[in-house]
Design a protein around this motif. Sequence first.
Motif, PDB file in Angstrom:
ATOM      1  N   GLU A  24      13.704  10.706  11.562  1.00 23.57           N
ATOM      2  CA  GLU A  24      14.071   9.581  10.718  1.00 23.57           C
ATOM      3  C   GLU A  24      15.132   9.987   9.702  1.00 23.57           C
ATOM      4  O   GLU A  24      16.088   9.258   9.466  1.00 23.57           O
ATOM      5  N   ARG A  25      14.974  11.187   9.109  1.00 24.98           N
ATOM      6  CA  ARG A  25      15.965  11.644   8.141  1.00 24.98           C
ATOM      7  C   ARG A  25      17.327  11.752   8.804  1.00 24.98           C
ATOM      8  O   ARG A  25      18.341  11.352   8.236  1.00 24.98           O
ATOM      9  N   LEU A  26      17.336  12.287  10.030  1.00 23.52           N
ATOM     10  CA  LEU A  26      18.591  12.429  10.768  1.00 23.52           C
ATOM     11  C   LEU A  26      19.291  11.088  10.908  1.00 23.52           C
ATOM     12  O   LEU A  26      20.458  10.937  10.567  1.00 23.52           O
ATOM     13  N   HIS A  27      18.557  10.084  11.412  1.00 22.44           N
ATOM     14  CA  HIS A  27      19.287   8.834  11.667  1.00 22.44           C
ATOM     15  C   HIS A  27      19.582   8.104  10.375  1.00 22.44           C
ATOM     16  O   HIS A  27      20.582   7.419  10.258  1.00 22.44           O
ATOM     17  N   CYS A  29       8.173   7.707   6.439  1.00 27.15           N
ATOM     18  CA  CYS A  29       7.830   8.358   5.177  1.00 27.15           C
ATOM     19  C   CYS A  29       6.760   7.606   4.414  1.00 27.15           C
ATOM     20  O   CYS A  29       5.840   8.203   3.877  1.00 27.15           O
ATOM     21  N   HIS A  30       6.884   6.282   4.353  1.00 23.28           N
ATOM     22  CA  HIS A  30       5.883   5.518   3.617  1.00 23.28           C
ATOM     23  C   HIS A  30       4.488   5.683   4.227  1.00 23.28           C
ATOM     24  O   HIS A  30       3.542   5.989   3.499  1.00 23.28           O
ATOM     25  N   PRO A  31       4.328   5.513   5.551  1.00 29.08           N
ATOM     26  CA  PRO A  31       2.990   5.753   6.120  1.00 29.08           C
ATOM     27  C   PRO A  31       2.522   7.188   5.904  1.00 29.08           C
ATOM     28  O   PRO A  31       1.330   7.412   5.638  1.00 29.08           O
ATOM     29  N   THR A  32       3.455   8.159   5.964  1.00 20.14           N
ATOM     30  CA  THR A  32       3.038   9.546   5.736  1.00 20.14           C
ATOM     31  C   THR A  32       2.440   9.685   4.347  1.00 20.14           C
ATOM     32  O   THR A  32       1.351  10.251   4.179  1.00 20.14           O
ATOM     33  N   GLU A  60      11.696  11.379  -3.206  1.00 17.11           N
ATOM     34  CA  GLU A  60      10.249  11.442  -3.094  1.00 17.11           C
ATOM     35  C   GLU A  60       9.624  10.050  -3.062  1.00 17.11           C
ATOM     36  O   GLU A  60       9.882   9.224  -3.923  1.00 17.11           O
ATOM     37  N   THR A  61       8.785   9.826  -2.061  1.00 12.28           N
ATOM     38  CA  THR A  61       8.007   8.601  -1.991  1.00 12.28           C
ATOM     39  C   THR A  61       6.597   8.929  -2.441  1.00 12.28           C
ATOM     40  O   THR A  61       6.048   9.959  -2.050  1.00 12.28           O
ATOM     41  N   PHE A  62       6.037   8.061  -3.249  1.00 14.28           N
ATOM     42  CA  PHE A  62       4.725   8.367  -3.819  1.00 14.28           C
ATOM     43  C   PHE A  62       3.785   7.193  -3.569  1.00 14.28           C
ATOM     44  O   PHE A  62       4.150   6.039  -3.778  1.00 14.28           O
ATOM     45  N   HIS A  63       2.582   7.468  -3.060  1.00  9.05           N
ATOM     46  CA  HIS A  63       1.595   6.418  -2.840  1.00  9.05           C
ATOM     47  C   HIS A  63       0.284   6.773  -3.532  1.00  9.05           C
ATOM     48  O   HIS A  63      -0.118   7.939  -3.557  1.00  9.05           O
ATOM     49  N   ILE A  68      -3.711  10.543  -4.065  1.00 17.24           N
ATOM     50  CA  ILE A  68      -2.271  10.343  -4.102  1.00 17.24           C
ATOM     51  C   ILE A  68      -1.626  11.077  -2.944  1.00 17.24           C
ATOM     52  O   ILE A  68      -2.178  12.055  -2.428  1.00 17.24           O
ATOM     53  N   GLY A  69      -0.483  10.591  -2.519  1.00 19.01           N
ATOM     54  CA  GLY A  69       0.254  11.265  -1.448  1.00 19.01           C
ATOM     55  C   GLY A  69       1.740  11.231  -1.745  1.00 19.01           C
ATOM     56  O   GLY A  69       2.246  10.254  -2.305  1.00 19.01           O
ATOM     57  N   HIS A  70       2.433  12.329  -1.408  1.00 20.14           N
ATOM     58  CA  HIS A  70       3.885  12.368  -1.591  1.00 20.14           C
ATOM     59  C   HIS A  70       4.527  12.616  -0.245  1.00 20.14           C
ATOM     60  O   HIS A  70       3.948  13.283   0.602  1.00 20.14           O
TER      61      HIS A  70
END
Lengths: 393, 314, 142
Positions: A101-104, A69-72, A301-304, A292-294
Amino acid sequence: MTTIVPIGPFHPLLEEPELFRLHVDGETVVDIEVEIGWNHRGIEKICETKTFDQVPFVVERICGICSACHPTAYVQAVEDLADIEVPERALYIRSVITELERLHSHLLWLGLAGHFLGYNTVFMWAWKYREPVLDICEELTGNRNNYAMLKVGGVRRDLDESLFPSVLERMDDLDKHLNMLVGAVTDDPVLHARLKGVGILTPEAARAYGALGPTVRASGIPIDVRRDHPYAAYDLVDWDVISVDSCDVYGRAVVRLLECLESVKIIRRCLDQMRPGEIDSGVKEIPPGEGIGHAEAPRGETFHYVRSDGTNRPIRHKARAPTYMNLPTCRATTVGESITDATIILASVDPCYSCTERMGVYDASTGQKALDGKQLIKLSQEKTRQLREEMGE
Amino acid sequence: MTANFFIALLRFLIFPGLLFTAVVGLVMSWLDRKVTARVQWRVGPPFLQPFYDIVKLLGKEVIVPAGGSRMAFLGAPLVGLAGATLAATLIGTAAIYGGGGGFRGDIIILLYLLVLPSLAVILGGAASKNPLASVGASREMKLLMGYELPFILVMLVPIIQSGGMLSLGNLLSFQAQHGSFAASLSGVVALVAVLPCLQAKLALVPFDQAEAETEIMGGALIEYSGAPLAVFKLTKAMMLFTAPMFLVVVLWGGFGQTLGSALLGIGKYVALLVLVILLRNTNPRVKIKHAVRFFWGPVTALALIAVLLALVGV
Amino acid sequence: MGLKLKALTKSPWVFHVSAGSCNNCDIEILDCLCPRFDIERFGALLVGSVRHADALLVTGAMNRKSAMRVKKLYDQAPKPCLVLAIGTCACDQGIFRGSYALTTPLDELLPGAVTAYVPGCPPKPEAIISGLVKALQTLQDK
């Protein structure tokens, strides 16, 4: 009389260091303090010393369990900055990886939640079902975690189509097992007694604290970046946002379990709809500007944010992880509950400290204040004495 | 006189006391871990694991927390061990030597002795001056007050049924003549009521609040290391033998005098233990509040029903 | 080899210390307990109090705040106590090397205490188990 019970920083409840100070009266929590910074590694500063293409490897290690998620979010920020079009196949691949990733991650949470309740059978079973997901990750990307799949303008590796039938087969198995787990959790009377009505986070409080992800979706507010601000292939496949309005720990567990079923659905559809094609748009230069990216991490929500001055490195990179927003809700949810409940409530936001702690303002003098158990006790005794004096005893 | 003393000493130290109970208890704690592992789809520890654990702990450094009471901290585990050993000796002697093994009133002494291991945990936790240990100790105390009431009520059932016998030996010979108490209606109800008490006495999930690893980091035992910790672990393992054995002897006919009846008795004990282990693995830990409410509510009611049934003679 | 030492190698209780890690290693350590790997086969248990520990599994790059704690935890552990550096970060600070938030690597923080290094980002559970087994072997050689 109030005593302070420290939870952490090295506590079996938390796989990461964190210090909660529970002020308790008997077994009832009257106040809670959170002390973060045990995991601070200065990642944002490190990112400024890396090239745009190297940063995904660093942000992947912000948090092991959000390592897609963070790299995305980061690559989307750079793509937003440089106006880059991403090939469709790459979008599908991004969705597949983030959903795996969400699954695990959710299965991991379910297991840990069982562990916190002293229900080790649930812990073992959930983690047993988690293993096939990690196997799939390893087959598709080459590693169980830290996939190194994302890259500005696309993805780094293609998925091997010959693996899809066996992946789909294991998804069917997982579907069956997940339904079994949903049944087990919703039917267990003791779990109901332990989780229902515990750790209430009202929709108003959730909004006030700006809570995110399953924490807020269990309070009846159906926000999800994947739908509200679509990225990767989430607007190309059909899926539902899960939300319940029970506002308690039980609701948060149910939301996560049902989201697992949605993730299985998304992965199936993505693998099904994926067509051969380019996976990388071949970005060479990053112009000056900011973007910006979410991304919807398993916890919210991860925000960069990335700013470029036209060189090959970002001059500012900022990341905000969901736990940063979710953690303060513990003040609304734990006060008035018992110590027994405090642990599962703290766990119910699925706190991820490694995510949270890259950016906290770090004061070198606080490092000197790190207390050991004995000092903590002394501190706690002193505090009690102070309180006694204040109360005029 | 001296000969009697030596026999008593042998019974206390070797059979059926300390050594025998410790060995059987450790084997049973292996059984507990193995069954738990199998329920969780794991392989589980090797057979000698509990013995390795105890020997290892005996060889480790002993740390006494600064500010704690040294005497109470180191003495507490010994109190628990002594209690469990003496209880095992009394029960074992009565079970093997029948009517001749006990003395009048030993069942009352046993009720006290069986509390000692829990008291030791409370004492040790309170002596270690750690906030988490105090929470653990206070939980153990609440739990103790919760389950002791129905436990003692249940013990009234065999006493009433046998017309006021207060010795294990007499209770056993009474059961040998009239059939075990568990065969009567009041006996069955008593057995059902005592099962959760047994779970709590053994400090197993759902009643392991005092040692809840994920809530209070091992609770009352948090500061213990090395030999004192080994003694606590040993006491816990011995209780795994002593407490179910007590129920088998008092309520369920004991072991008799023939090989067949002895095997049957062992079967009953193992059945009770496996039931306890399965209960532990299929339930989450309940809150201490709920636990006390549970013991004072339904369990006490059930125990009272058993006593009433015994009074009307069914 | 004495009986004590033999018992120690057969019953290593581990305590898990995370000092500025990305939690991947921590999760893989927990994974070692789970049905597929099950370290209880070797008698290892994850314990909740450092007083009960025989081996510290240290993960992470040693940030300023937690490094002090790691040192204190090591002092609080009853000896003999093994220390294992789990993951590249604990071995040599990995990708975070040079950050302002970090202190010295683990083996400089606890000189002479680290028995085994398990590199990897994250190391697989198999690697962690292998590291533990090898660390125990060093005890047997003594």
